[in-house]
Design a protein around this motif. Structure first.
Motif, PDB file in Angstrom:
ATOM      1  N   GLU A   3       1.357  -1.508  -0.062  1.00  0.00           N
ATOM      2  CA  GLU A   3      -0.162  -0.009   0.245  1.00  0.00           C
ATOM      3  C   GLU A   3       0.951   1.649  -0.149  1.00  0.00           C
ATOM      4  O   GLU A   3       0.701   2.117  -0.952  1.00  0.00           O
ATOM      5  CB  GLU A   3      -0.993   0.205   1.251  1.00  0.00           C
ATOM      6  CG  GLU A   3      -1.719   1.128   1.488  1.00  0.00           C
ATOM      7  CD  GLU A   3      -2.475   1.225   2.825  1.00  0.00           C
ATOM      8  OE1 GLU A   3      -2.975   2.170   2.595  1.00  0.00           O
ATOM      9  OE2 GLU A   3      -2.926   0.184   2.941  1.00  0.00           O
ATOM     10  N   ASP A  17       2.408   2.238  -3.484  1.00  0.00           N
ATOM     11  CA  ASP A  17       1.374   2.693  -4.201  1.00  0.00           C
ATOM     12  C   ASP A  17       1.389   4.098  -4.296  1.00  0.00           C
ATOM     13  O   ASP A  17       1.042   4.493  -5.131  1.00  0.00           O
ATOM     14  CB  ASP A  17       0.429   1.327  -4.698  1.00  0.00           C
ATOM     15  CG  ASP A  17       0.077   0.156  -4.860  1.00  0.00           C
ATOM     16  OD1 ASP A  17       0.910  -0.117  -5.679  1.00  0.00           O
ATOM     17  OD2 ASP A  17      -0.775  -0.570  -4.706  1.00  0.00           O
ATOM     18  N   GLU A  18       1.113   4.547  -2.662  1.00  0.00           N
ATOM     19  CA  GLU A  18       1.255   5.751  -2.379  1.00  0.00           C
ATOM     20  C   GLU A  18       1.971   6.695  -3.456  1.00  0.00           C
ATOM     21  O   GLU A  18       2.273   7.934  -3.175  1.00  0.00           O
ATOM     22  CB  GLU A  18       1.019   5.543  -1.242  1.00  0.00           C
ATOM     23  CG  GLU A  18      -0.523   5.281  -0.568  1.00  0.00           C
ATOM     24  CD  GLU A  18      -1.552   6.280  -0.471  1.00  0.00           C
ATOM     25  OE1 GLU A  18      -1.242   7.733  -0.314  1.00  0.00           O
ATOM     26  OE2 GLU A  18      -2.372   5.993  -0.339  1.00  0.00           O
ATOM     27  N   LYS A  54       3.767   9.795   4.250  1.00  0.00           N
ATOM     28  CA  LYS A  54       3.162   8.817   3.410  1.00  0.00           C
ATOM     29  C   LYS A  54       3.141   7.953   4.792  1.00  0.00           C
ATOM     30  O   LYS A  54       2.094   7.160   5.273  1.00  0.00           O
ATOM     31  CB  LYS A  54       3.331   7.692   2.604  1.00  0.00           C
ATOM     32  CG  LYS A  54       3.010   8.663   1.423  1.00  0.00           C
ATOM     33  CD  LYS A  54       2.107   9.289   1.229  1.00  0.00           C
ATOM     34  CE  LYS A  54       1.732  10.102   0.013  1.00  0.00           C
ATOM     35  NZ  LYS A  54      -0.304  10.702   0.047  1.00  0.00           N
ATOM     36  N   GLU A  96       0.696   9.082   7.379  1.00  0.00           N
ATOM     37  CA  GLU A  96      -0.832   8.786   6.958  1.00  0.00           C
ATOM     38  C   GLU A  96      -1.076   7.906   7.165  1.00  0.00           C
ATOM     39  O   GLU A  96      -2.709   7.253   7.263  1.00  0.00           O
ATOM     40  CB  GLU A  96      -0.839   9.631   5.399  1.00  0.00           C
ATOM     41  CG  GLU A  96      -0.676  11.397   5.345  1.00  0.00           C
ATOM     42  CD  GLU A  96      -0.952  11.409   3.619  1.00  0.00           C
ATOM     43  OE1 GLU A  96      -1.170  10.170   2.743  1.00  0.00           O
ATOM     44  OE2 GLU A  96      -0.434  12.174   3.206  1.00  0.00           O
ATOM     45  N   ILE A  97      -0.553   6.284   6.901  1.00  0.00           N
ATOM     46  CA  ILE A  97      -0.595   5.238   6.964  1.00  0.00           C
ATOM     47  C   ILE A  97      -1.242   4.605   8.255  1.00  0.00           C
ATOM     48  O   ILE A  97      -2.384   4.434   8.397  1.00  0.00           O
ATOM     49  CB  ILE A  97       0.055   4.662   6.120  1.00  0.00           C
ATOM     50  CG1 ILE A  97       0.249   4.568   4.366  1.00  0.00           C
ATOM     51  CG2 ILE A  97      -0.074   2.535   7.016  1.00  0.00           C
ATOM     52  CD1 ILE A  97       1.443   3.255   3.852  1.00  0.00           C
ATOM     53  N   SER A 111       2.201   7.172  -6.770  1.00  0.00           N
ATOM     54  CA  SER A 111       0.831   7.717  -7.358  1.00  0.00           C
ATOM     55  C   SER A 111       1.891   9.480  -6.200  1.00  0.00           C
ATOM     56  O   SER A 111       1.473  10.770  -7.428  1.00  0.00           O
ATOM     57  CB  SER A 111       0.100   7.633  -6.519  1.00  0.00           C
ATOM     58  OG  SER A 111      -0.947   8.317  -6.651  1.00  0.00           O
ATOM     59  N   GLU A 112       2.138   9.421  -5.434  1.00  0.00           N
ATOM     60  CA  GLU A 112       2.817  11.248  -4.946  1.00  0.00           C
ATOM     61  C   GLU A 112       4.000  11.025  -5.596  1.00  0.00           C
ATOM     62  O   GLU A 112       3.993  12.179  -6.731  1.00  0.00           O
ATOM     63  CB  GLU A 112       2.720  10.329  -3.702  1.00  0.00           C
ATOM     64  CG  GLU A 112       2.934  12.517  -3.183  1.00  0.00           C
ATOM     65  CD  GLU A 112       1.219  12.792  -2.869  1.00  0.00           C
ATOM     66  OE1 GLU A 112       1.511  13.999  -3.245  1.00  0.00           O
ATOM     67  OE2 GLU A 112       0.562  11.932  -2.827  1.00  0.00           O
TER      68      GLU A 112
END
Length: 329
Positions: free
Chosen positions: A71, A74-75, A98, A101-102, A78-79
């Motif tokens: 996860e 992937d984040e 991140k 955030e996670i 994308s960022e």
């Protein structure tokens, strides 16, 4: 580096003693994790697939957990694409961002214990033998006493030799009474006595120890369910917290234990001990992300006041302290 700058500003507004505890307590994980990230950044000139593959290995080695790592990667991809990041050095700030955030999962997680504003609060503490359960209970009792609360302990681990005595030693150390019966007694009967005693003495918080014989899993879980029913019957709405104590040094095994206990006792929070003793502090993220249970307290040392309320930003600061402190932007 904007996230590091924001983090630096936030941390500077918090108590220096707490910041130092997180920084010192996460030394082993930081030395292992951030050094490997720094080395990765130094070796790659651009952010490409090979870079992400190596980063994935580093995160898995830190016990972040495979599904959480997937996860996170992937984040990050994308960022990086969205911000058009080319320089690998810029990725370090995004990684830390991140991670927070996670952990927060889109919402700010409260790590405060659910202490009732009035009346009795009951905290049920569960976990396998050897994870530091009794020590954690003593340290929690000490924290609550420092906050001006009156505390009572219940010696519900009546099966492990010396468990009652160990709890009594902690009770004496922090100045708290212990409700007990003889070794081998019915734990539910101890809980009944403890709730009655706590109510009659107008105590603020009752902390209940429990057995942790995971090798006899079915019986243990039934026993915990019975203990919980007795507490609920004698004090509707209780227990107000079910804290699962896990040993951070056991890594993914801690995650397995969390799944087992949360199925039987509706765990409301995690106490993660010995975080200072492991290089795999990423287990914090795996627990939160895969089980959706907040980590409420973390053990960052041996002293009685080294059990700290978990803070995701302090945690990330502990992982990237050198980079955060060198940020001038």
């Amino acid at each position: 580096m904007s996230f590091f700058k924001k983090l630096k500003e936030k941390i500077s507004n918090q108590a220096d003693a707490v910041t130092e505890k997180f920084k010192e307590g996460l030394t082993k994980t930081r030395n292992s994790f951030s050094e490997r990230v720094n080395d990765l950044v130094a070796r790659y000139r651009k952010v490409d697939e090979d870079f992400f593959e190596e980063l994935e290995e580093i995160l898995i080695a830190a016990d972040v957990g495979v599904s959480t790592v997937m996860e996170l990667i992937d984040e990050l991809k994308s960022e990086v694409k969205k911000r058009n990041i080319q320089d690998t050095k810029e990725v370090q700030s995004v990684i830390s961002e991140k991670l927070v955030e996670i952990y927060q999962g889109g919402e700010v997680q409260s790590s405060s214990l659910n202490i009732q504003e009035s009346g009795l609060t009951v905290i049920l503490v569960v976990g396998v033998n050897g994870v530091g359960k009794t020590t954690s209970i003593g340290k929690i009792a000490n924290r609550l006493k420092q906050e001006g609360k009156s505390v009572l302990l219940a010696a519900g681990d009546t099966f492990r030799a010396g468990a009652i005595q160990q709890l009594e030693v902690w009770g004496e150390r922090v100045g708290v009474d212990v409700i007990k019966q003889s070794e081998g007694s019915d734990p539910a009967a101890v809980m009944y006595d403890a709730v009655q005693a706590a109510k009659s003495r107008n105590v603020d918080v009752l902390i209940c120890d429990t057995a942790g014989r995971l090798q006899n899993k079915v019986n243990l879980m039934k026993e915990l369910e019975k203990v919980k029913r007795v507490i609920e019957r004698e004090l509707p709405g209780a227990p107000h917290e079910v804290l699962l104590v896990l040993d951070a040094t056991t890594g993914q095994n801690a995650l397995t234990q969390a799944k087992t206990f949360s199925a039987a006792t509706d765990v409301t929070g995690i106490v993660l001990t010995k975080l200072d003793g492991t290089a795999k502090g990423g287990i914090v993220l795996a627990i939160r992300n895969e089980l959706n249970i907040p980590v409420k307290l973390v053990g960052l040392g041996e002293k009685v006041d080294d059990l700290q309320e978990f803070d995701a930003e302090q945690y990330v600061y502990g992982l990237f302290a050198d980079l955060v402190e060198s940020t001038d932007e």
